[in-house]
Scaffold this active site. Structure first.
Site, PDB file in Angstrom:
ATOM      1  N   TYR A   1       6.768 -47.407 -28.153  1.00 47.87           N
ATOM      2  CA  TYR A   1       5.516 -47.952 -27.637  1.00 47.87           C
ATOM      3  C   TYR A   1       5.442 -49.452 -27.851  1.00 47.87           C
ATOM      4  O   TYR A   1       5.855 -49.982 -28.864  1.00 47.87           O
ATOM      5  CB  TYR A   1       4.285 -47.233 -28.187  1.00 47.87           C
ATOM      6  CG  TYR A   1       4.090 -47.211 -29.674  1.00 47.87           C
ATOM      7  CD1 TYR A   1       3.250 -48.125 -30.296  1.00 47.87           C
ATOM      8  CD2 TYR A   1       4.716 -46.255 -30.462  1.00 47.87           C
ATOM      9  CE1 TYR A   1       3.047 -48.089 -31.657  1.00 47.87           C
ATOM     10  CE2 TYR A   1       4.515 -46.209 -31.826  1.00 47.87           C
ATOM     11  CZ  TYR A   1       3.688 -47.136 -32.420  1.00 47.87           C
ATOM     12  OH  TYR A   1       3.491 -47.097 -33.772  1.00 47.87           O
TER      13      TYR A   1
ATOM     14  N   HIS B   1      -4.237 -42.957 -35.558  1.00 48.84           N
ATOM     15  CA  HIS B   1      -4.209 -44.304 -36.132  1.00 48.84           C
ATOM     16  C   HIS B   1      -4.833 -45.343 -35.215  1.00 48.84           C
ATOM     17  O   HIS B   1      -4.845 -45.183 -33.998  1.00 48.84           O
ATOM     18  CB  HIS B   1      -2.763 -44.741 -36.400  1.00 48.84           C
ATOM     19  CG  HIS B   1      -2.005 -43.803 -37.261  1.00 48.84           C
ATOM     20  ND1 HIS B   1      -0.679 -43.496 -37.035  1.00 48.84           N
ATOM     21  CD2 HIS B   1      -2.353 -43.094 -38.352  1.00 48.84           C
ATOM     22  CE1 HIS B   1      -0.255 -42.644 -37.960  1.00 48.84           C
ATOM     23  NE2 HIS B   1      -1.255 -42.390 -38.767  1.00 48.84           N
TER      24      HIS B   1
ATOM     25  N   LYS C   1      -1.699 -50.127 -26.777  1.00 51.51           N
ATOM     26  CA  LYS C   1      -0.375 -49.506 -26.847  1.00 51.51           C
ATOM     27  C   LYS C   1       0.016 -48.960 -25.481  1.00 51.51           C
ATOM     28  O   LYS C   1      -0.819 -48.414 -24.759  1.00 51.51           O
ATOM     29  CB  LYS C   1      -0.374 -48.356 -27.858  1.00 51.51           C
ATOM     30  CG  LYS C   1      -0.637 -48.792 -29.278  1.00 51.51           C
ATOM     31  CD  LYS C   1      -0.695 -47.607 -30.220  1.00 51.51           C
ATOM     32  CE  LYS C   1      -0.998 -48.048 -31.640  1.00 51.51           C
ATOM     33  NZ  LYS C   1      -1.146 -46.906 -32.544  1.00 51.51           N
TER      34      LYS C   1
ATOM     35  N   ASP D   1      -1.707 -39.413 -43.671  1.00 52.63           N
ATOM     36  CA  ASP D   1      -2.520 -38.930 -42.552  1.00 52.63           C
ATOM     37  C   ASP D   1      -3.452 -37.792 -42.966  1.00 52.63           C
ATOM     38  O   ASP D   1      -4.556 -37.674 -42.428  1.00 52.63           O
ATOM     39  CB  ASP D   1      -1.639 -38.492 -41.386  1.00 52.63           C
ATOM     40  CG  ASP D   1      -1.009 -39.674 -40.662  1.00 52.63           C
ATOM     41  OD1 ASP D   1      -1.354 -40.832 -40.985  1.00 52.63           O
ATOM     42  OD2 ASP D   1      -0.178 -39.444 -39.762  1.00 52.63           O
TER      43      ASP D   1
END
Length: 184
Positions: free
Chosen positions: A131, A61, A71, A169
């Site tokens: 995260y 992603h 991130k 996904d």
């Protein structure tokens, strides 16, 4: 804290200094001053947490500019294989990936700058992942790449025939068909 640059420019593995005794352990997971001294000058504005079972693959992603996210990924419980794919046009490592095992035991973190697609596979029975992001989530800027793109040939260290992957996904495009606006 130890900051180690990776082969793909911009990726950094961060290892905390852990202080342990008979009570357990203590470590700083994030220290703005130490991060700044090591050239990491992001303001994190959102924390995300997930819990997944063995064999789950999440990703790959990213969010497009101007909502692209940096991130800082770590594992609270269990073990994952964390993967970042360089999707910056003009990058000498475009289409290459880096992977590192992040576990609650090794306490390593991976800093993933904008311009990388991110995903992970769960290696333990379960894993809780946390995260930090420097941008808020923006649904309209979502993008991604199929986890099993043969051009990437990622070894997720789980059996792909039994992997648990969301329908969203599975429908992501291959890298060659991916729309991104990242420049090196």
């Amino acid at each position: 804290m130890k900051f180690t640059a990776c082969d793909l420019p911009g990726l950094i593995v961060i290892e905390p200094t852990v202080f342990g005794d008979s009570r357990g352990y203590f470590f700083e997971a994030y220290n703005e001053s130490l991060f700044h001294k090591n050239g990491i000058d992001y303001k994190f504005v959102q924390d995300n947490q997930s819990r997944s079972s063995h064999g789950v693959i999440r990703g790959l992603h990213f969010q497009l500019n101007p909502f692209a996210q940096v991130k800082l990924v770590r594992v609270l419980e269990g073990a994952i294989l964390d993967v970042a794919v360089d999707i910056r046009k003009g990058s000498p490592t475009f289409g290459k990936y880096f992977s590192v095992e992040l576990t609650s035991e090794n306490k390593k973190q991976l800093l993933i700058p904008a311009g990388f697609a991110h995903g992970f596979s769960v290696l333990s029975e379960t894993a809780s992942v946390l995260y930090k992001c420097n941008q808020f989530y923006n649904k309209e800027s979502e993008g991604g790449i199929r986890f099993d793109d043969p051009a990437l040939n990622i070894d997720w260290q789980v059996d792909l025939k039994q992997a648990v992957v969301s329908s969203k996904d599975i429908e992501l495009p291959l890298l060659k068909d991916c729309v991104s606006n990242f420049e090196f």
